[in-house]
Design a protein around this motif. Structure first.
Motif, PDB file in Angstrom:
ATOM      1  N   GLN A 525       0.820  -1.209   0.000  1.00 27.28           N
ATOM      2  CA  GLN A 525       0.000   0.000   0.000  1.00 27.28           C
ATOM      3  C   GLN A 525       0.850   1.252   0.000  1.00 27.28           C
ATOM      4  O   GLN A 525       0.668   2.142  -0.846  1.00 27.28           O
ATOM      5  CB  GLN A 525      -0.938  -0.014   1.211  1.00 27.28           C
ATOM      6  N   VAL A 542      -5.002   6.895   2.567  1.00 25.21           N
ATOM      7  CA  VAL A 542      -6.024   5.852   2.634  1.00 25.21           C
ATOM      8  C   VAL A 542      -6.732   5.936   3.981  1.00 25.21           C
ATOM      9  O   VAL A 542      -6.074   6.005   5.029  1.00 25.21           O
ATOM     10  CB  VAL A 542      -5.416   4.450   2.433  1.00 25.21           C
ATOM     11  N   SER A 545     -10.503   0.861   5.275  1.00 22.96           N
ATOM     12  CA  SER A 545     -10.247  -0.209   4.317  1.00 22.96           C
ATOM     13  C   SER A 545     -10.832  -1.514   4.854  1.00 22.96           C
ATOM     14  O   SER A 545     -10.594  -1.867   6.018  1.00 22.96           O
ATOM     15  CB  SER A 545      -8.745  -0.363   4.068  1.00 22.96           C
ATOM     16  N   THR A 559     -11.659  -5.737  -2.005  1.00 23.87           N
ATOM     17  CA  THR A 559     -11.170  -4.701  -1.101  1.00 23.87           C
ATOM     18  C   THR A 559     -11.965  -3.426  -1.344  1.00 23.87           C
ATOM     19  O   THR A 559     -12.090  -2.973  -2.489  1.00 23.87           O
ATOM     20  CB  THR A 559      -9.679  -4.417  -1.321  1.00 23.87           C
ATOM     21  N   LEU A 561     -11.999   0.486  -0.212  1.00 22.86           N
ATOM     22  CA  LEU A 561     -10.987   1.361   0.369  1.00 22.86           C
ATOM     23  C   LEU A 561     -11.334   2.812   0.083  1.00 22.86           C
ATOM     24  O   LEU A 561     -11.683   3.176  -1.036  1.00 22.86           O
ATOM     25  CB  LEU A 561      -9.643   0.970  -0.247  1.00 22.86           C
ATOM     26  N   THR A 588      -3.224  -8.816  -2.052  1.00 18.56           N
ATOM     27  CA  THR A 588      -2.418  -7.650  -2.369  1.00 18.56           C
ATOM     28  C   THR A 588      -2.846  -7.019  -3.692  1.00 18.56           C
ATOM     29  O   THR A 588      -2.941  -5.795  -3.818  1.00 18.56           O
ATOM     30  CB  THR A 588      -0.927  -8.036  -2.442  1.00 18.56           C
ATOM     31  N   LEU A 591      -5.933  -5.124  -3.142  1.00 20.29           N
ATOM     32  CA  LEU A 591      -5.644  -3.852  -2.483  1.00 20.29           C
ATOM     33  C   LEU A 591      -5.137  -2.815  -3.484  1.00 20.29           C
ATOM     34  O   LEU A 591      -5.589  -1.661  -3.497  1.00 20.29           O
ATOM     35  CB  LEU A 591      -4.616  -4.075  -1.375  1.00 20.29           C
ATOM     36  N   CYS A 592      -4.203  -3.216  -4.338  1.00 22.33           N
ATOM     37  CA  CYS A 592      -3.634  -2.273  -5.300  1.00 22.33           C
ATOM     38  C   CYS A 592      -4.698  -1.784  -6.277  1.00 22.33           C
ATOM     39  O   CYS A 592      -4.746  -0.594  -6.624  1.00 22.33           O
ATOM     40  CB  CYS A 592      -2.481  -2.936  -6.060  1.00 22.33           C
ATOM     41  N   ILE A 595      -6.856   0.834  -4.643  1.00 20.23           N
ATOM     42  CA  ILE A 595      -6.225   2.154  -4.535  1.00 20.23           C
ATOM     43  C   ILE A 595      -6.347   2.897  -5.859  1.00 20.23           C
ATOM     44  O   ILE A 595      -6.730   4.075  -5.896  1.00 20.23           O
ATOM     45  CB  ILE A 595      -4.749   2.011  -4.111  1.00 20.23           C
TER      46      ILE A 595
END
Length: 659
Positions: A525, A542, A545, A559, A561, A588, A591-592, A595
């Protein structure tokens, strides 16, 4: 003419029922624990009320539907009214349309010639019910027939004699079984004492009622003219005073002039009724007969089996409406298209929470084997699935809805269980679109808006689109991760130690052109945020989340966020917040993607910097200098070509020692 200021000068209130002094009514303390006998009069009472009465072919279609639903007693015709009605009864019997356990009821006025033709239509029937009727209230006795009470009794008794004689003759000829159903038409407007007197005279004249072969008394609220409790009092009074009570069955036949036909029927059953006569969807003269679907499903919702099958209610409604050339209001109990729909935000929120809580309760019952799967849902008294509906219509989203409505649709269609504050944020988008069009936001429109807003596509939907990335550990204890493409989920990429220092190297599409961004940080992150800041001058933080495991054959991680600009705080309610959504088999990657999805919501039309020019030094080739220098020399007619300054600079870089 305007309404009267004092209607008592024109309209009389209903009369008290003459219970003995000190009498305590029983019906208020009763509870219906079993279904009544159901008599459908759709083909007779319902048919006579239609603008265009049904043809016999249409009546046959509806008859077959009634049998399929489970009716064991069906009033099929008024045979003495004409050849068409008479022939319909004959066709049912002669074509073996009547199951062994189904009784045919026909109606006839108390006239000997009409009785004769009516009973003739039932020749060869297995079980026939003779619905003999005459109006007995004061207004009919004095105005319509100009009869005294005694003359009314004589007319009735003579009719009973004819019915008895003719049915006994048919029984002797064919073995048919017959039941007398005597209807005191306008019962609810008749003096209670006279109704009982007339009933006892009929019972005596029939002379063969037994507990096994009862006489039916149809206590008709031909015109609903008093509150439901008064009708219950009339039924209880008749129930208390009729002779041979164990050989009598009280049949309830309310109409709906006051809009309380269902209530009157339910109270009439508490007061002693054991049979109900009515129509599907309440068809009938004026405001109609009582609605048998509503009555049956009211019982069902209380855990009492009605003995009628409405598992495919939408199809039943469609057939009945087509046969009757009618329509059902969208808010009609059980049968209306919107009766299981909620538009208001508070209702939607309660239903969504109720569904979630109930799913957890039912899962626990399946897991432990303890308890029962009771239906307990805010605003929805009966499970729509029991009637052939789905849950997709439970929550409908309009400008009057709230966060829960849109969140429910997204959960049902995409399986995303949005955090509460994100629900508020996304509904702001839905509401804005709804107000633009002034129309309902359908499931398709809501899901498309969600995908568009959060970039849920393998193709770019926003200015930024993550194509692939690599996480390179900068801590000695960590192993390199593999390259992950955004178009096809790869193996898990999460470093063993989330807090380790890593470098993010990503291929990202920026306004349609691919470029590389890099950044360092503790965990993916922070590394990605550093890459966005250093290469794209996009500085964001951020906030909340949340990650969710999505069910399915190939489980994925979602995710959710929230992204905010530095120095700003997200609203406590979530209104106006900017969120991102990422989905992958790997947490992961999820998550990316989230974002990048969130940053797309913030970037707007901000001008982004051009990609930086990167110069890569050549590999040190000094060891081969003695052999390679000739490659740098071009000969022409015996003379060396002078190197340009750029060539000299390139050579200098290639041999320069590292700093």
């Amino acid at each position: 003419m305007p309404m009267l200021a004092d209607p008592s000068t024109k309209y009389l209130p209903y009369l008290d029922v003459p219970f003995p002094e000190g009498y305590v009514r029983r019906w208020p303390n009763e509870r219906t624990r079993a279904a009544p006998i159901w008599l459908s009069t759709d083909l007779r009472d319902g048919n006579q009320a239609l603008v265009n009465p049904m043809s016999n072919a249409t009546k046959l279609e509806l008859f077959r539907l009634l049998v399929k639903i489970g009716f064991k007693q069906i009033e099929v015709a008024y045979p003495a009214s004409g050849d068409t009605e008479f022939q319909f009864v004959r066709d049912l019997i002669e074509n073996n349309e009547v199951p062994e356990d189904v009784a045919l009821q026909i109606i006839t006025p108390a006239r000997s010639d009409l009785i004769t033709k009516s009973i003739a239509s039932l020749a060869g029937v297995k079980h026939g019910i003779i619905h003999l009727y005459n109006a007995v209230s004061p207004v009919f006795r004095e105005v319509v027939f100009r009869n005294t009470k005694e003359q009314t009794i004589d007319l009735t008794i003579n009719a009973v004699k004819v019915v008895k004689k003719l049915t006994e003759e048919e029984t002797a000829r064919s073995g048919a079984r017959f039941t007398l159903n005597y209807c005191l038409e306008t019962f609810s407007q008749t003096e209670p004492e006279f109704a009982v007197e007339l009933g006892n005279r009929v019972l005596a004249e029939w002379g063969k009622a037994t507990p096994e072969d009862k006489v039916y008394f149809n206590l008709a609220a031909t015109v609903e003219s008093a509150p439901s409790n008064q009708y219950a009092d009339l039924v209880e009074y008749f129930n208390n005073n009729i002779n041979q009570r164990d050989s009598v069955l009280l049949s309830i036949h309310p109409h709906n002039d006051r809009g309380t036909g269902v209530a009157a029927t339910e109270l009439g059953l508490l007061a002693g009724g054991k049979r109900v006569e009515g129509c599907l969807l309440g068809n009938g003269e004026r405001t109609g007969n009582v609605d048998l679907i509503t009555l049956a499903l009211n019982l069902y919702s209380q855990g009492v089996s009605p003995g009628l099958d409405f598992s495919n209610l939408p199809e039943i409604v469609q057939v009945v409406c087509r046969c009757n050339e009618s329509a059902v209001p969208v808010r009609y109990p059980y049968a209306g298209t919107l009766v299981f729909s909620a538009f208001a935000g508070t209702h939607q929120d309660a239903i969504k929470k109720g569904l979630d809580a109930q799913a957890a309760r039912w899962e626990k019952v399946d897991r432990t084997g303890e308890g029962k799967k009771y239906w307990a849902m805010p605003y929805i008294p009966i499970d729509p699935k029991d009637l052939g509906y789905g849950y997709e219509n439970l929550i409908r989203v309009s400008s009057q809805s709230g966060k829960a409505g849109s969140a429910y649709v997204i959960k049902q269609t995409l399986q995303f269980d949005l955090p509460r504050r994100m629900q508020v944020s996304f509904y702001g988008i839905v509401q804005s679109e709804c107000e633009k069009t002034s129309k309902e936001m359908t499931t398709s429109l809501i899901t498309n808006a969600f995908k568009q807003q959060y970039g849920l596509s393998s193709k770019p939907l926003g200015r930024l689109h993550l194509q692939s990335y690599n996480l390179i550990p900068l801590s000695p204890s960590s192993e390199p991760s593999s390259l992950v493409s955004d178009e096809a989920d790869g193996p898990p990429t999460t470093p063993e130690h989330v807090g380790d220092l890593v470098r993010f190297e990503g291929q990202i599409s920026v306004d349609g052109r691919t470029r590389t961004i890099t950044g360092d940080g503790r965990g993916a992150q922070l590394a990605l945020l550093d890459a966005l800041r250093s290469d794209l001058e996009l500085e964001v933080d951020v906030g909340e989340s949340v990650q969710q495991n999505l069910p399915g054959e190939n489980p994925k991680m979602a995710t959710y966020l929230e992204v905010v600009l530095p120095g700003t705080s997200p609203s406590k309610s979530g209104a106006g917040g900017v969120w991102g959504v990422g989905v992958s088999r790997d947490s992961t990657t999820s998550l990316c993607r989230a974002i990048i999805s969130g940053v797309n919501g913030l970037v707007g039309d901000k001008r982004l910097p051009r990609a930086k020019m990167v110069f890569t030094p050549r590999r040190d080739q000094s060891a081969q200098r003695s052999e390679s220098w000739l490659r740098e020399v071009k000969l022409r007619t015996g003379h060396a070509v002078v190197r340009t300054p750029e060539q000299e600079r390139s050579e200098f870089i290639s041999v320069a020692p590292p700093l």
